[in-house]
Design an enzyme around this catalytic site. Sequence first.
Site, short mmCIF file in Angstrom:
data_model
loop_
_atom_site.label_atom_id
_atom_site.label_comp_id
_atom_site.label_asym_id
_atom_site.label_seq_id
_atom_site.Cartn_x
_atom_site.Cartn_y
_atom_site.Cartn_z
CE LYS A 191 -0.74 6.31 4.89
NZ LYS A 191 -0.14 6.23 3.80
C1 LIG Z 1 0.86 7.20 3.02
C2 LIG Z 1 1.17 8.58 2.95
C3 LIG Z 1 1.50 9.25 1.52
C4 LIG Z 1 1.79 8.47 0.28
O1 LIG Z 1 0.88 7.71 -0.03
P1 LIG Z 1 0.91 6.27 -0.81
O2 LIG Z 1 -0.38 5.71 -1.10
O3 LIG Z 1 1.79 5.26 0.14
O4 LIG Z 1 1.71 6.58 -1.96
C5 LIG Z 1 1.70 10.64 1.69
N1 LIG Z 1 1.68 11.49 2.56
C6 LIG Z 1 1.67 10.77 3.97
C7 LIG Z 1 1.58 11.78 4.87
C8 LIG Z 1 1.34 9.49 3.98
O5 LIG Z 1 1.18 9.09 5.18
#
Ligand SMILES: *Cc1c(COP(=O)(O)O)cnc(C)c1O
Length: 377
Positions: A191
């Site tokens: 992210k």
């Molecule tokens: C990464 C992501 C998540 C989940 O986040 P995690 O921290 O990996 O559990 C949820 N929704 C979207 C759109 C994402 O890109």
Amino acid sequence: MNSKIWLSSPHMGGTEQKYVQNAFDENWIAPLGPNVTLFEEKIQSFLDQDIQVAALSSGTAALHLALILLGVDRDDEVICQSMTFSASANPIKYLGATPVFVDSEETTWNMDPNALEEAIKDRIQKGKKPKAIVAVHLYGMPYQHDALRSIANKYEIPIVEDSAEALGSTFKGQKCGTLGDISILSFNGNKIITTSGGGALVTKTKQLKDKAVFLATQARDNAPHYQHSHVGYNYRLSNVSAGIGCGQMEVLSDRVNQRRKNQEFYTDLFQDHAEIKVMQEPTKDYYSNFWLSALTFEGDKAYEKRETLRISLNDKYNIETRPLWKPMHLQPIFADAPYYGANVSEELFNKGLCLPSGSNLTEEELSRIKQAFQELV
Ligand SMILES: *Cc1c(COP(=O)(O)O)cnc(C)c1O
């Protein structure tokens, strides 16, 4: 062969280890501690002083708790954007509820307000009013907030804003992560900023945050022994991970600028290419962090051209790209779930490609990318 160019890789700012060292020095090696509190404060002051932040072990955990806080239960229905990462939808299943998937519109690639309203009306007519709407800002691009909000208000259904990809984005100057009735963030490794793994729940009230923290720490009642009157979870963020997050918050604005520059780079690169369109902000109301830059092939044989490009980039140039999210209504696990819309998300999936978008791409890597595209398209 050249070293691999990734889609999006972690990018440390330099001060993270100082916070992690503090955790070691003070022996706060636990899912609570000063870094957790500080990280929450830093997110809060970035987003909005009037909101509340609970740091959690993942964005998925945050979505799970958000649905619980909204009272989603077995056999309920929850509307969810179809084109997204599966983590947006899985927590609906954790609760034994049914996801109702809604198509995207072409400007932001996010939830289509018309399809949303059609879905709500039809579900109500079939006997169940949806309990919540999970709307997503894909790749950092804000969804059509005004339109979704007015439909949500009209039918009195709360919005869970999945802002996992959109920290640093805004709609009409309002920060993504504050647009939902409840919102979530993710700090997974890929992210825009990361804690290695982590997430956060953003609420409007202290009361709701406290309830989230209570559920995230095994729902222990106030007693000297272990007393429980709710099912609890182990969802709090580690103080070590939160230290990484504290350092990352110091460079968030730089990261947004760097990713926005990547998007400009691709826009310039494909400017004279009639067949290739780089994802753009539809109007000045939308400010994307451009977590990932993406392109679509327009015209005939888009899927074949996209695949040829993707495979050649990988095999010949060691450059990672990836098709857009495959819509949830096309996934085997959700084959039985209701779906509303046309085939906008399906078409985007067929013709779209996410491009290397790390904030740590070097000049050399960017020129490798440029050369590869110039040779291939
Ligand atoms: C990464 C992501 C998540 C989940 O986040 P995690 O921290 O990996 O559990 C949820 N929704 C979207 C759109 C994402 O890109």
